[in-house]
Design a protein around this motif. Structure first.
Motif, PDB file in Angstrom:
ATOM      1  N   UNK A 264       5.025  35.858   9.038  1.00 25.70           N
ATOM      2  CA  UNK A 264       5.716  34.711   8.631  1.00 25.70           C
ATOM      3  C   UNK A 264       4.659  33.468   9.111  1.00 25.70           C
ATOM      4  N   UNK A 265       3.748  33.868   9.915  1.00 29.84           N
ATOM      5  CA  UNK A 265       2.682  32.940  10.162  1.00 29.84           C
ATOM      6  C   UNK A 265       1.569  32.986   9.404  1.00 29.84           C
ATOM      7  N   UNK A 266       1.132  31.937   8.571  1.00 25.07           N
ATOM      8  CA  UNK A 266       0.090  32.078   7.526  1.00 25.07           C
ATOM      9  C   UNK A 266      -0.488  30.822   7.504  1.00 25.07           C
ATOM     10  N   UNK A 267      -1.827  30.783   7.373  1.00 27.65           N
ATOM     11  CA  UNK A 267      -2.375  29.526   6.721  1.00 27.65           C
ATOM     12  C   UNK A 267      -2.164  29.194   5.277  1.00 27.65           C
TER      13      UNK A 267
ATOM     14  N   UNK B 208       5.175  38.585  -3.527  1.00 26.13           N
ATOM     15  CA  UNK B 208       6.468  38.605  -2.560  1.00 26.13           C
ATOM     16  C   UNK B 208       5.852  38.167  -0.951  1.00 26.13           C
ATOM     17  N   UNK B 209       6.654  37.160  -0.387  1.00 25.16           N
ATOM     18  CA  UNK B 209       6.348  36.685   0.661  1.00 25.16           C
ATOM     19  C   UNK B 209       7.567  36.647   1.633  1.00 25.16           C
ATOM     20  N   UNK B 210       7.167  36.511   3.017  1.00 26.15           N
ATOM     21  CA  UNK B 210       8.447  36.455   4.078  1.00 26.15           C
ATOM     22  C   UNK B 210       8.246  35.119   4.711  1.00 26.15           C
ATOM     23  N   UNK B 211       9.319  34.578   5.121  1.00 25.49           N
ATOM     24  CA  UNK B 211       9.307  33.500   5.896  1.00 25.49           C
ATOM     25  C   UNK B 211      10.452  33.275   6.849  1.00 25.49           C
TER      26      UNK B 211
ATOM     27  N   UNK C  30       8.775  35.573  -5.379  1.00 20.72           N
ATOM     28  CA  UNK C  30       9.975  36.226  -4.655  1.00 20.72           C
ATOM     29  C   UNK C  30       9.801  35.958  -3.072  1.00 20.72           C
ATOM     30  N   UNK C  31      10.629  35.460  -2.181  1.00 21.82           N
ATOM     31  CA  UNK C  31      10.605  35.299  -0.809  1.00 21.82           C
ATOM     32  C   UNK C  31      11.858  35.975  -0.166  1.00 21.82           C
ATOM     33  N   UNK C  32      11.695  36.423   0.910  1.00 19.68           N
ATOM     34  CA  UNK C  32      12.679  36.871   1.518  1.00 19.68           C
ATOM     35  C   UNK C  32      12.553  36.365   3.096  1.00 19.68           C
ATOM     36  N   UNK C  33      13.876  36.284   3.750  1.00 18.89           N
ATOM     37  CA  UNK C  33      13.837  35.574   4.983  1.00 18.89           C
ATOM     38  C   UNK C  33      14.212  36.553   6.176  1.00 18.89           C
ATOM     39  N   UNK C  34      13.569  36.147   7.277  1.00 18.56           N
ATOM     40  CA  UNK C  34      13.575  37.167   8.603  1.00 18.56           C
ATOM     41  C   UNK C  34      14.745  36.657   9.483  1.00 18.56           C
ATOM     42  N   UNK C  35      15.535  37.236   9.645  1.00 18.44           N
ATOM     43  CA  UNK C  35      16.625  36.938  10.606  1.00 18.44           C
ATOM     44  C   UNK C  35      16.187  37.347  12.234  1.00 18.44           C
ATOM     45  N   UNK C  36      16.363  36.613  13.180  1.00 17.29           N
ATOM     46  CA  UNK C  36      15.852  36.842  14.337  1.00 17.29           C
ATOM     47  C   UNK C  36      16.971  38.025  14.934  1.00 17.29           C
ATOM     48  N   UNK C  37      16.053  38.836  15.935  1.00 13.98           N
ATOM     49  CA  UNK C  37      16.924  39.826  16.465  1.00 13.98           C
ATOM     50  C   UNK C  37      16.383  39.975  18.023  1.00 13.98           C
ATOM     51  N   UNK C  38      17.238  40.714  18.807  1.00 12.75           N
ATOM     52  CA  UNK C  38      16.881  40.511  20.508  1.00 12.75           C
ATOM     53  C   UNK C  38      15.955  41.825  20.635  1.00 12.75           C
ATOM     54  N   UNK C  39      16.181  42.750  19.881  1.00 12.12           N
ATOM     55  CA  UNK C  39      15.111  43.813  20.180  1.00 12.12           C
ATOM     56  C   UNK C  39      15.583  44.492  21.502  1.00 12.12           C
TER      57      UNK C  39
END
Lengths: 403, 403
Positions: free
Chosen positions: A108-111, A125-128, A145-154
């Motif tokens: 999710x961190x990209x120039x 295919x990209x994640x954000x 295409x884009x998919x989204x990352x949900x935060x988790x606590x792990x």
């Protein structure tokens, strides 16, 4: 307390079968330590187990876990897809003939220049997890295409993921709307339960949060069709885990409970779960020292440490099975690495045992070390070269001395 | 609390003079980040300051702090001696024409074959803190001078030394006796107060323990003649330290209080204190993201992180001065690195400020980054190459774009 003189016991067969062990011993015999040796047959077995236990899931191997060319080639030939972290990994995969249609840019961190580079090479295919990054993707990888990352606590994982990755549901909801307005194709959602996750219920939590967002977005006319449940699958470290089969059947149950009979496309991104158990680090005892006259524990220094590839021993997070190839009475020890850095201590709270009969120069085998080791090793800290990595020959042959 | 809108202030002149800064800006302008740039003039100044403030001490530069060839060459030409951690460093020094008489093998953890290698190459000074290692030195480097490392606690330092190095006085006492019996020459004692030590009194403690052992051993007919007070000298990070002049005058006072008018030979092993302030890492903002709608702090991702050279940000131990080259209102931020590793967060408890006017692609300058950075960087974690390192040209010239 230091239970002095207890007979040494190490459950070797839990980590390796005798035939492989003898091939590793033979390979190691005349070779200078330390080094990592990876058994490609085990990578293949692992990939096939993912396919067999989770036939509903498409594998995107997390290249960063072990980026050895030979590992990538095996997975390429088996039909795996790839989760790619950087343009350097992309270049490697292209060099190895992996088609860009089999890749997702999962960082999710990209120039901006990196997004453009991936797009130019054919990745779609990209994640954000942020507006800023989504805007960059729209600008430099239009129509992807884009998919989204949900935060988790792990929680429950040995190597938890921090708040560094992912965003909360309300932000993801707006992100999906925005991405459509920007001409991207909102594809799905991802989450990651944390590496070496021992609490399978964490997947349930992620899946139901994803399902909830699927529903909310459908009301807005966005039909997501993919769920990426990340990694977290178990490697065989000191602490026991449930078998992969249990992970698979539970995850399947969670998915069907939330999505009914017809599942969305399911992606998994195993890294550690794919390669850790296939690797053994062969190391040597550099020194065994008592630090004070009445010290309870001897210090055992190996020729590999935190900066030579074992950085996941930080806070003793990952407890590798470490085997001393001797028998007899044993003692609890403190294990440390060879550099002049005070932080380079492997284990002083969790106590490993070593037979009294061990001597300087004896070998120590570090099992389940095929993931997140070699690529982490420092380029020349204290002058040490990075950890060498080899593929285990299928038929052991006497090997010429390397010095 | 996030003091939003406070005007950005960074005490730039505390870290660099304007002329140097403009040369760094010019050098950085057309070069792809991240990279480290080292000003050799500052290394020279630092060496001369050690000589001037501590004329009673012989400098053994700790090579591991910054092993760049150019740094070694400057110090070689100034007449420095070298504290060597491994045979790889030894090989480098020999390649650069440093005479083995100017080296000490300062790592207490060494393979027997390495001891033999140092001896064969002409090194005759070894450090030890255990019977096992002393025996190895006697076997493989007969007749050499040996000094013994006292254990310290390292409280008061930013990067404390653990119990990994050094032994208690009673063991050191017996070690000195044993070394004589084994035909070695007991030369002196060493201790290390911990890196970036802010409590100068820690040197007093080490010196008086050494003096006590000098006396005890004299009664046994062993006349030690050297005290190695290690490193711990200050670099210019965020938290203020006392000036080097105060360290020097206090240490001098401690030495004379314990040893009287005639001091033993005094060795110092500066590493961080020699090279940290001479290096600047030039980095770029990859992404600025809000992780939730009402998040207090934005996440700022740099293109360098914990595995690209900033490993000493672990637990936020070392707080580098980080300068954003913009002005105006500012906000507190969370700073993280570019890899997919959740641990790759630089600062989330200590809050750095960034001007609102900063944008993706803007430069961030990390000062006092010349020690323990480049050599630590991982060989290819996430595919990233190790941190590049350059020497700052004396006369800034427009530089061709590197891409």
């Amino acid at each position: 307390m230091n239970t002095i003189d207890e007979t040494y016991y190490f459950p070797l067969d839990r980590y390796i079968d005798p035939e492989r062990m003898s091939r590793i011993r033979e390979f190691a015999q005349s070779r200078e330590t330390p080094f990592l040796v990876v058994d490609l047959d085990l990578i293949k077995e692992r990939y096939e187990r993912f396919q067999k236990t989770m036939p509903f899931a498409k594998v995107y191997y997390a290249v960063k876990a072990n980026p050895m060319d030979e590992v990538i080639e095996v997975l390429r030939d088996l039909g795996s897809n790839f989760d790619v972290a950087t343009r350097y990994e992309l270049d490697q995969l292209l060099r190895l003939g992996v088609d860009p249609s089999r890749m997702s840019y999962g960082n999710t961190i990209k120039k901006r220049s990196d997004i453009a580079y991936f797009f130019e090479k054919g990745v779609r295919v990209f994640c954000s997890d942020s507006f800023e990054d989504t805007q960059n993707i729209a600008d430099h990888a239009p129509g992807s295409r884009i998919f989204f990352r949900l935060i988790t606590e792990g929680s429950g994982s040995d190597w938890p993921l921090s708040r560094k990755f992912g965003a909360h549901s309300d932000l993801i909801f707006n992100l999906a709307l925005r991405s459509r307005d920007l001409g991207l194709v909102p594809w799905g959602l991802s989450f990651h339960v944390g590496s070496q996750q021992r609490d399978i219920g964490q997947y349930d939590d992620g899946i139901s949060r994803a399902k909830y967002l699927f529903n909310c977005l459908r009301d807005e006319g966005i039909r997501l069709s993919m769920i990426n449940i990340g990694g977290g699958f178990p490697a065989n470290y000191v602490d026991p885990t449930l078998p992969m089969e249990t992970y698979a059947s539970e995850i399947k149950r969670f998915l069907h409970e939330d999505f009914g009979d017809v599942l969305p496309e399911v992606l998994i991104e195993p890294g550690r779960g794919m390669t850790a158990d296939a690797g053994v680090i062969v190391s040597e005892i550099v020194l065994v020292a008592k630090k004070s006259k009445n010290g309870l524990y001897r210090w055992v220094y190996l020729d590999i440490g935190m900066f030579g590839g074992l950085i996941e021993t930080f806070n003793e997070a990952i407890r590798y099975p470490i085997y001393f190839d001797k028998t007899g009475k044993s003692e609890e020890i403190i294990l440390a690495g060879p550099t002049c850095d005070s932080m380079d201590i492997l284990y002083q709270n969790y106590r490993y045992r070593m037979p009294h009969s061990c001597r300087i120069g004896d070998r120590a085998y570090i099992f389940s070390a095929g993931a997140y080791t070699q690529s982490y090793s420092s380029v020349n800290f204290n002058g040490f070269p990075p950890l060498e990595a080899f593929v285990l020959p299928r038929n052991a042959q006497p090997v010429a001395t390397v010095s």
